[in-house]
Scaffold this active site. Structure first.
Site, PDB file in Angstrom:
ATOM      1  N   CYS A 159     -16.151   2.609   1.587  1.00  0.00           N
ATOM      2  CA  CYS A 159     -14.987   1.759   1.788  1.00  0.00           C
ATOM      3  C   CYS A 159     -14.590   2.103   3.233  1.00  0.00           C
ATOM      4  O   CYS A 159     -13.803   1.238   3.585  1.00  0.00           O
ATOM      5  CB  CYS A 159     -14.090   2.124   0.467  1.00  0.00           C
ATOM      6  SG  CYS A 159     -13.621   3.916   0.568  1.00  0.00           S
ATOM      7  N   ARG A 164       1.025  -1.072  -0.064  1.00  0.00           N
ATOM      8  CA  ARG A 164      -0.006   0.060  -0.163  1.00  0.00           C
ATOM      9  C   ARG A 164       0.853   1.151   0.021  1.00  0.00           C
ATOM     10  O   ARG A 164       1.743   1.400   0.695  1.00  0.00           O
ATOM     11  CB  ARG A 164      -0.899  -0.018   1.310  1.00  0.00           C
ATOM     12  CG  ARG A 164      -1.387   1.397   1.571  1.00  0.00           C
ATOM     13  CD  ARG A 164      -2.616   1.651   2.537  1.00  0.00           C
ATOM     14  NE  ARG A 164      -3.655   0.859   2.161  1.00  0.00           N
ATOM     15  CZ  ARG A 164      -4.979   1.237   2.613  1.00  0.00           C
ATOM     16  NH1 ARG A 164      -5.170   1.994   3.753  1.00  0.00           N
ATOM     17  NH2 ARG A 164      -6.025   0.632   2.262  1.00  0.00           N
ATOM     18  N   ASP A 223     -16.724   8.100  -0.784  1.00  0.00           N
ATOM     19  CA  ASP A 223     -15.531   7.791  -0.240  1.00  0.00           C
ATOM     20  C   ASP A 223     -15.220   9.078   0.464  1.00  0.00           C
ATOM     21  O   ASP A 223     -15.789  10.195   0.158  1.00  0.00           O
ATOM     22  CB  ASP A 223     -14.628   7.500  -1.105  1.00  0.00           C
ATOM     23  CG  ASP A 223     -12.988   7.221  -0.694  1.00  0.00           C
ATOM     24  OD1 ASP A 223     -13.253   7.134   0.353  1.00  0.00           O
ATOM     25  OD2 ASP A 223     -12.114   7.310  -1.516  1.00  0.00           O
ATOM     26  N   GLN A 269     -10.257  -3.767  -3.049  1.00  0.00           N
ATOM     27  CA  GLN A 269     -11.861  -3.425  -2.434  1.00  0.00           C
ATOM     28  C   GLN A 269     -12.697  -3.630  -3.438  1.00  0.00           C
ATOM     29  O   GLN A 269     -13.789  -3.780  -2.892  1.00  0.00           O
ATOM     30  CB  GLN A 269     -11.311  -1.662  -2.286  1.00  0.00           C
ATOM     31  CG  GLN A 269     -12.694  -0.979  -1.617  1.00  0.00           C
ATOM     32  CD  GLN A 269     -12.859  -1.192  -0.348  1.00  0.00           C
ATOM     33  OE1 GLN A 269     -11.938  -0.499   0.228  1.00  0.00           O
ATOM     34  NE2 GLN A 269     -14.116  -1.382   0.114  1.00  0.00           N
ATOM     35  N   HIS A 278      -7.351   0.863  -6.135  1.00  0.00           N
ATOM     36  CA  HIS A 278      -7.719   0.018  -4.994  1.00  0.00           C
ATOM     37  C   HIS A 278      -8.447  -1.447  -5.312  1.00  0.00           C
ATOM     38  O   HIS A 278      -9.511  -1.535  -4.999  1.00  0.00           O
ATOM     39  CB  HIS A 278      -8.649   0.797  -4.078  1.00  0.00           C
ATOM     40  CG  HIS A 278      -8.333   0.218  -2.781  1.00  0.00           C
ATOM     41  ND1 HIS A 278      -7.626  -0.715  -2.068  1.00  0.00           N
ATOM     42  CD2 HIS A 278      -9.321   0.837  -1.588  1.00  0.00           C
ATOM     43  CE1 HIS A 278      -7.792  -0.854  -0.988  1.00  0.00           C
ATOM     44  NE2 HIS A 278      -8.677  -0.029  -0.470  1.00  0.00           N
ATOM     45  N   ARG A 303     -13.614  -7.503   3.087  1.00  0.00           N
ATOM     46  CA  ARG A 303     -12.426  -7.417   2.856  1.00  0.00           C
ATOM     47  C   ARG A 303     -11.615  -8.510   3.116  1.00  0.00           C
ATOM     48  O   ARG A 303     -10.654  -9.051   2.550  1.00  0.00           O
ATOM     49  CB  ARG A 303     -11.759  -5.964   3.381  1.00  0.00           C
ATOM     50  CG  ARG A 303     -12.280  -4.672   3.098  1.00  0.00           C
ATOM     51  CD  ARG A 303     -12.385  -4.423   1.624  1.00  0.00           C
ATOM     52  NE  ARG A 303     -10.944  -4.413   1.012  1.00  0.00           N
ATOM     53  CZ  ARG A 303      -9.841  -3.577   1.496  1.00  0.00           C
ATOM     54  NH1 ARG A 303     -10.054  -2.552   2.325  1.00  0.00           N
ATOM     55  NH2 ARG A 303      -8.611  -3.556   1.211  1.00  0.00           N
TER      56      ARG A 303
HETATM   57  N1  NVA Z   1      -9.654   7.511  -1.488  1.00  0.00           N
HETATM   58  C1  NVA Z   1      -9.196   7.039  -0.085  1.00  0.00           C
HETATM   59  C2  NVA Z   1      -9.595   5.605   0.070  1.00  0.00           C
HETATM   60  C3  NVA Z   1      -9.266   4.967   1.364  1.00  0.00           C
HETATM   61  C4  NVA Z   1      -9.636   3.576   1.456  1.00  0.00           C
HETATM   62  C5  NVA Z   1      -7.757   7.299  -0.026  1.00  0.00           C
HETATM   63  O1  NVA Z   1      -6.975   6.809  -1.004  1.00  0.00           O
HETATM   64  O2  NVA Z   1      -7.297   7.436   0.962  1.00  0.00           O
HETATM   65  N1   CP Z   2     -11.110   0.675   2.823  1.00  0.00           N
HETATM   66  C1   CP Z   2      -9.767   0.515   3.134  1.00  0.00           C
HETATM   67  O1   CP Z   2      -8.977   0.359   2.339  1.00  0.00           O
HETATM   68  O2   CP Z   2      -9.588   0.888   4.554  1.00  0.00           O
HETATM   69  P1   CP Z   2      -8.264   1.134   5.251  1.00  0.00           P
HETATM   70  O3   CP Z   2      -7.583   2.085   4.677  1.00  0.00           O
HETATM   71  O4   CP Z   2      -8.546   1.167   6.720  1.00  0.00           O
HETATM   72  O5   CP Z   2      -7.280  -0.249   4.952  1.00  0.00           O
END
Ligand code: NVA
Ligand code: CP
Length: 338
Positions: free
Chosen positions: A273, A109, A232, A139, A136, A318
């Site tokens: 999410c 990540r 989101d 997800q 992502h 998830r």
């Molecule tokens: N768009 C958000 C998704 C988090 C799961 C981010 O990248 O922070």
């Molecule tokens: N939805 C998601 O990816 O959550 P986290 O950022 O907590 O992993």
């Protein structure tokens, strides 16, 4: 479909997988969920080591990879950005070669899609994208599993995403929906319209699947008929300097009870999410409340706690879906040779 098509592959973006393959991963997730609920062991990764690389923070993705790996009989090891040399003293290529010689699979990540691609190129083991600025993909399997659990099918479903139209979630939902034959509408201000290259990619999949795609800033016209309303955060990880402009820009795109009513669909569901700004109880929430005088951002607390909301079912999924992804690409599934 012969499951061996997955063996040894990475999951870097959902666009690299066919409709059959994405459907397989969704159904395999449901199967593993059932095994878990019934207490049936499923040690498809017995004896494997899994590296979990995190440049950005995470609750769900980290917890899901950790518990999924353990349920599959593997050993997960968390390598946070401050714990290893990656980026500071060592290149992605060198890190990939070292980790690939010790671990059987790598989750990453972070910010750059290029990094996750390089890890896959140089590690020699399956690499799973746990979120980048662009995509992502894990997800997506959880989200469409949740849609399928609620409606019994995917084809013909209309999912309307409201909010920031050019982040990793909007990109991923547009492309995944287009692959699966789900109608996707991205409802966002013009200045946040999805990257035209991603829209063109999604259109090419939609031609095959029959999915109808819409990008629009007209809330009332876009949410009507939605089966799923999805949102989101307004500010993604890495762009925390953008709160002021997004709060100003995105308030009309908040999921609230008026928007739910505007869908005209009593059987609709709401997905997110997570994490979500639905109240001011967090540090960020309190700071936003003090600065901008709002205690809710992309979704109101009322909708978040309503009977339409499915975000915690989605969050649990998830784990089941990440398990399916790891088992399909790396597991000893005892597939007979053709
Ligand atoms: N768009 C958000 C998704 C988090 C799961 C981010 O990248 O922070
Ligand atoms: N939805 C998601 O990816 O959550 P986290 O950022 O907590 O992993």
């Amino acid at each position: 479909m012969n499951e061996s098509v997955f063996q040894g592959r990475s999951l870097l973006a959902i666009k690299d997988f066919t409709q059959d393959e994405v459907n397989y991963l969704i159904d395999f997730s449901a199967h593993l969920k059932d095994l878990k609920k019934r207490g049936v062991p499923h040690h498809y990764l017995e004896g494997k080591n899994i590296a979990l690389l995190f440049e950005k923070t995470s609750t769900r993705t980290r917890a899901a990879f950790t518990t999924a790996a353990i349920d599959l009989g593997a050993h997960p090891e968390y390598l946070g950005k401050n714990d290893i040399q990656l980026g500071k003293k060592e290149s992605v290529e060198d890190t990939a070669k070292v980790l690939g010689s010790m671990f059987d699979g790598i989750e990453f990540r972070g910010f750059s899609q290029k990094v996750v691609e390089e890890l896959a190129e140089f590690s020699g083991v399956p690499v799973w994208n746990g979120l980048t600025d662009e995509w992502h993909p894990t997800q997506m399997i959880a989200d469409f599993l949740t849609v399928k659990e609620n409606f019994g099918h995917l084809e013909g479903i209309t999912l309307v995403y409201v909010g920031d139209g050019r982040n990793n979630m909007a990109n991923s939902l547009l492309v995944a929906g287009a692959i699966l034959g789900v109608n996707i509408r991205i409802c966002t201000p013009k200045s946040l319209y999805t990257d035209p290259e991603i829209v063109a990619l999604a259109e090419s999949f939609a031609k095959e699947s029959g999915s109808k795609l819409v990008i629009s800033d007209d809330v009332a016209a876009t949410v009507v008929g939605a089966d799923v309303l999805y949102t989101d955060v307004w500010v993604s990880m890495g762009e925390e300097d953008k709160f002021a402009e997004r709060v100003e820009l995105l308030q009309p795109y908040q999921i609230n009870m008026d928007m739910v009513k505007q869908t005209g669909n009593e059987n609709m569901i709401v997905l997110h999410c997570l994490p979500a700004f639905h109240d001011a109880t967090t540090e960020y929430g309190a700071a936003i409340s003090e600065k901008f005088g709002i205690s809710e951002m992309e979704i109101t607390d009322e909708v978040f706690r309503s009977s339409y909301a499915r975000q915690f079912q989605q969050a649990e999924n998830r784990m089941h879906s990440i398990k399916a992804i790891m088992a399909a690409t790396l597991g000893n599934l005892f597939i007979p040779k053709a």
